[in-house]
Design an enzyme around this catalytic site. Structure first.
Site, PDB file in Angstrom:
ATOM      1  N   ASP A 282      -1.996  -0.518   5.599  1.00  0.00           N
ATOM      2  CA  ASP A 282      -1.985  -0.006   7.453  1.00  0.00           C
ATOM      3  C   ASP A 282      -3.108   0.653   7.804  1.00  0.00           C
ATOM      4  O   ASP A 282      -3.528   1.264   9.308  1.00  0.00           O
ATOM      5  CB  ASP A 282      -0.689   0.579   7.592  1.00  0.00           C
ATOM      6  CG  ASP A 282      -1.671   2.090   6.995  1.00  0.00           C
ATOM      7  OD1 ASP A 282      -1.564   2.812   5.542  1.00  0.00           O
ATOM      8  OD2 ASP A 282      -1.215   3.440   7.743  1.00  0.00           O
TER       9      ASP A 282
ATOM     10  N   ASP B  45       0.988  -0.933  -0.047  1.00  0.00           N
ATOM     11  CA  ASP B  45       0.405  -0.090  -0.044  1.00  0.00           C
ATOM     12  C   ASP B  45       1.276   1.351   0.013  1.00  0.00           C
ATOM     13  O   ASP B  45       2.053   1.163   0.398  1.00  0.00           O
ATOM     14  CB  ASP B  45      -0.787  -0.149   1.379  1.00  0.00           C
ATOM     15  CG  ASP B  45      -1.726   0.881   1.108  1.00  0.00           C
ATOM     16  OD1 ASP B  45      -2.280   1.181   0.856  1.00  0.00           O
ATOM     17  OD2 ASP B  45      -1.372   1.883   1.995  1.00  0.00           O
TER      18      ASP B  45
ATOM     19  N   ASP C 169      -6.941  -1.822   3.975  1.00  0.00           N
ATOM     20  CA  ASP C 169      -6.089  -3.182   3.586  1.00  0.00           C
ATOM     21  C   ASP C 169      -6.191  -3.873   3.887  1.00  0.00           C
ATOM     22  O   ASP C 169      -6.035  -5.045   3.762  1.00  0.00           O
ATOM     23  CB  ASP C 169      -4.398  -2.153   3.839  1.00  0.00           C
ATOM     24  CG  ASP C 169      -4.183  -1.221   3.158  1.00  0.00           C
ATOM     25  OD1 ASP C 169      -4.026  -0.924   2.185  1.00  0.00           O
ATOM     26  OD2 ASP C 169      -3.603  -0.314   4.296  1.00  0.00           O
TER      27      ASP C 169
END
Length: 766
Positions: A509, A310, A513
């Site tokens: 995080d 990410d 996600d």
């Protein structure tokens, strides 16, 4: 009750068997062999009985292993009258169990340290007084006192003063950190300074520390696939042992030889080395601030072929940082920052906190604002040092200021992708703007290179950002693919697609996600500031705000697995060789028992190597201590104002009056000689010299030392230009030359600092 009694009996087995062996030996020496045999047989029978209970319990769980060989060996010793061999086997088995327990307890030390630190109560303010209440009674919004030495019981925000916190149990960082009023605090931190007031933002059950405890308990409950693989090896080894024992008896018709074969195969290193090495690896990760949920997750880390990152909070820092200041001609940019940050102290907005942090990093003295009014989401106004300030977005600031050419210049200047602007109006006029951005982590380049070096075939950047924003970050990163405008379901689809290349690791995080983290073969959550949902869904949680810990986890996992396999293969090989020797009559049962004890101790001690760093020559690189690393990065933060001053002087040089130019340049020249150059000199003579000594490479960092030389040359040129200025000020050509030099000096210094931070982080000691 029965479980507790059984646990006590098992802990007493080793000293009891040792006492029986010694007592029997004394009886044998004084001519009482029958008494010695009774003691030795009694001890053997006791251990055999306990072992049979364990075997039956394992069979009921459909588990079988090499404990059966130990039972056959002790039973054979009792039947054949080999009382001394029997007690040695019993002692050997008991010592193996005790050594395994010791190894696992030591390996879990960092994990259980978290559990032992859970606070039971907190001091809450109520009706003007402090009341000691249970953690379960704390609610968001409660104001509590955290006394010196206490563990912070819940997540919260510091209400006033400065908190000095020891976060080592959570992050692995050795040095205490300072948190100012308004800063968030994680539960589980220890107050290493004066008492401070904390406003709770969560209940105890929902706090960071409680979540970590749940993860710890989950990690302890998992059984590694590698341990199950060891069980399958154990079955093969069991049949091989019985076959060799049977052949020995068939060829010699001597049951003692068969017994010697069984003795030398008991207990097998498979039962000890694998769990010890795996748990040691999990513990070593915990010591570095990486929480691995069990041995299964640790083993899966060794086979990763694709890593999906990410962007926000993973590849980038996840926080807004000040990157540039633009102020009207004649106004000190740092003074603009100081005034804006002073007003923003009254705002809880994340951008306001970033501005306040930037001002404090530069050592600016903030004053208390008055008559503050905030329009949530738009901006804030008030008075600071007698000035009427408006701070916020351009539209909000422009609504409280007169239209000027500089205001239109600011409107154009702030139009940049991937940034956010805070516009400042002073006394009804737009005075400047501050540009903030979420910057790429300094260690990202090293992380990506090390992942490729560790055998990762593909690295993918997946983000919810627009295509242009994602492309602007990916443009300078060594990634194989970029996916933008991702929804949570889209990220799970990418995980499924990338699985065609091999096992997939997903790192993120945020709450968005969490589905992808759960879907990946191994999910890694940035837990230092990430969402609780991502930490719950992940297999690995990085508790320290450092992406390079991911590479550390992979290296630790691979080393632990290799050590486990080394122990298994070496132990099995030595055991088989000893069994063959026993089958041909070269080892008696007593000799075989002693030899196998040596083998078992050796493989367990080898497995314990997974707890520490590599010790072989060339396997360890030059290292900087965490304290040294933090100190060097702190020096860079402190010098940010000097680099800002270079840029600001260059920006304003063309607008400055002739009479003021010499004064501004002299001020900058003094800053460079008193702060920047001494820092670079210390780096070259102390830090670089230390790294060169540790690597035994005199030319290490030669390129970085060359940059130091270039910085010194540029500063010297600036000093020379300043001395050569005419009394009435520089000519247009001289202005242009000085401006060119300043922009070059700023660029090379910023790049050099970024290079150093990446190099230093890559050299941090384990």
């Amino acid at each position: 009750m029965l479980n507790e009694l059984g646990s006590i009996v098992r802990r007493l087995l080793l000293p009891l068997m040792a006492c029986l062996l010694i007592a029997g030996g004394i009886l044998w020496l004084i001519g009482q062999p029958k008494g010695a045999a009774w003691l030795w047989n009694g001890g053997t029978a006791l251990v055999l009985a306990i072992l049979l209970v364990d075997i039956v319990a394992g069979l009921l769980r459909l588990e079988a292993g090499l404990d059966l060989i130990a039972a056959l060996a002790m039973g054979g010793a009792l039947v054949l009258g080999e009382s001394l061999a029997g007690i040695i086997i019993a002692l050997m088995f008991s010592s193996g169990r005790a050594l395994e327990d010791f190894a696992q307890n030591r390996a879990r030390r960092e994990m259980t340290a978290l559990l032992s630190r859970v606070p039971k109560s907190a001091a809450r303010y109520a009706d003007g007084a402090l009341q000691e209440v249970a953690l379960a009674d704390l609610l968001p919004g409660d104001r509590i006192l955290v006394r010196c030495g206490e563990v912070v019981p819940v997540d919260g925000v510091i209400e006033n003063g400065v908190a000095v916190l020891d976060e080592s149990a959570l992050t692995g960082e050795a040095l205490p950190v300072r948190r100012l009023a308004g800063a968030p605090v994680m539960s589980g931190s220890t107050n290493a300074g004066d008492p401070f007031d904390l406003q709770a933002t969560s209940t105890a059950a929902e706090s960071t520390y409680a979540g970590i405890i749940r993860l710890v308990e989950a990690a302890g409950a998992a059984k590694a696939p590698m341990a199950r693989l060891a069980d399958r090896y154990a079955l093969v080894f069991l049949f091989a042992t019985l076959a060799i024992a049977g052949i020995a008896y068939g060829l010699s018709r001597d049951p003692i030889r068969a017994l010697a074969v069984l003795v030398v195969a008991t207990p097998c290193p498979l039962l000890l080395a694998v769990p010890v090495a795996i748990i040691s690896g999990v513990s070593r990760c915990a010591k570095k601030g990486i929480l691995v949920k069990g041995g299964g997750a640790l083993e899966r880390l060794t086979n990763i072929k694709t890593v999906i990152f990410d962007k926000t909070g993973t590849i980038t820092d996840g926080r807004a940082s000040l990157v540039e200041i633009k102020s009207e001609s004649g106004r000190d940019p740092l003074e603009l920052l100081r005034l804006a940050a002073s007003l923003d102290q009254s705002s809880p907005h994340v951008m306001a906190r970033a501005l306040v942090s930037a001002a404090r990093d530069r050592g600016l003295s903030l004053h208390t604002p008055v008559d503050v009014k905030e329009q949530p989401g738009s901006g804030i106004s008030g008075q600071v040092d007698g000035h009427r300030l408006t701070v916020g977005g351009f539209a909000y600031a422009q609504a409280h200021a007169a239209e000027t050419p500089f205001a239109q210049e600011i409107k154009t200047w702030i139009q940049r992708d991937g940034t956010a602007a805070i516009v400042v109006a002073i006394n009804g006029t737009i005075a400047g703007a501050l540009l903030l951005a979420d910057q790429v982590r300094p260690e990202v380049g090293t992380v990506l290179r090390n992942l490729h070096g560790a055998g990762v075939a593909r690295i993918v950047l997946a983000t919810g950002d627009r295509v242009d924003q994602a492309a602007s970050v990916a443009a300078f990163l060594d990634v194989d693919d970029v996916a933008s405008e991702m929804k949570p379901s889209d990220k799970t689809d990418i995980v499924a697609r990338e699985r065609s290349y091999g096992p997939v690791l997903m790192a993120g995080d945020g709450v968005n996600d969490a589905p992808a983290l759960a879907a990946a073969d191994i999910g890694v959550a940035m837990g230092a500031r990430g969402a609780a949902a991502s930490s719950e869904a992940a297999d690995v949680v990085i508790l320290v705000d450092r992406l390079d810990r991911l590479v550390s986890a992979i290296h630790i996992a691979r080393r632990s697995r290799n050590i486990a396999l080394q122990s298994v293969y070496a132990g099995m090989g030595l055991s088989i060789a000893a069994m063959v020797a026993a089958a041909f009559g070269y080892l008696a049962p007593v000799e075989g028992a002693l030899l196998q004890e040596i083998i078992d101790v050796a493989v367990i001690l080898n497995a314990l190597r997974a707890l520490g760093r590599p010790i072989w020559p060339g396997s360890r690189q030059a290292g900087l201590s965490t304290e040294t690393l933090l100190g060097l990065e702190a020096e860079h933060h402190a010098l940010a104002s000097v680099i800002d001053e270079i840029r600001m002087t260059a920006d304003h040089l063309q607008q400055l009056p002739q009479a003021d130019i010499r004064k501004h340049l002299s001020k900058l020249d003094l800053l460079l000689h008193e702060q920047l150059l001494p820092h670079e000199q210390r780096d070259d003579k102390e830090v670089y010299a230390k790294i060169r000594r540790q690597t035994s490479m005199p030319d290490a960092l030669a390129g970085m030392s060359r940059v130091h030389m270039e910085i010194r040359r540029q500063v010297h040129n600036l000093t020379s230009l300043c001395k050569a200025l005419p009394a009435d000020g520089p000519s247009e050509a001289q202005r242009a030359e000085i401006q060119r030099l300043l922009y070059g000096l700023e660029a090379i210094t910023r790049l050099h600092f970024a290079q150093e931070e990446e190099i230093y982080r890559s050299l941090e000691s384990d």
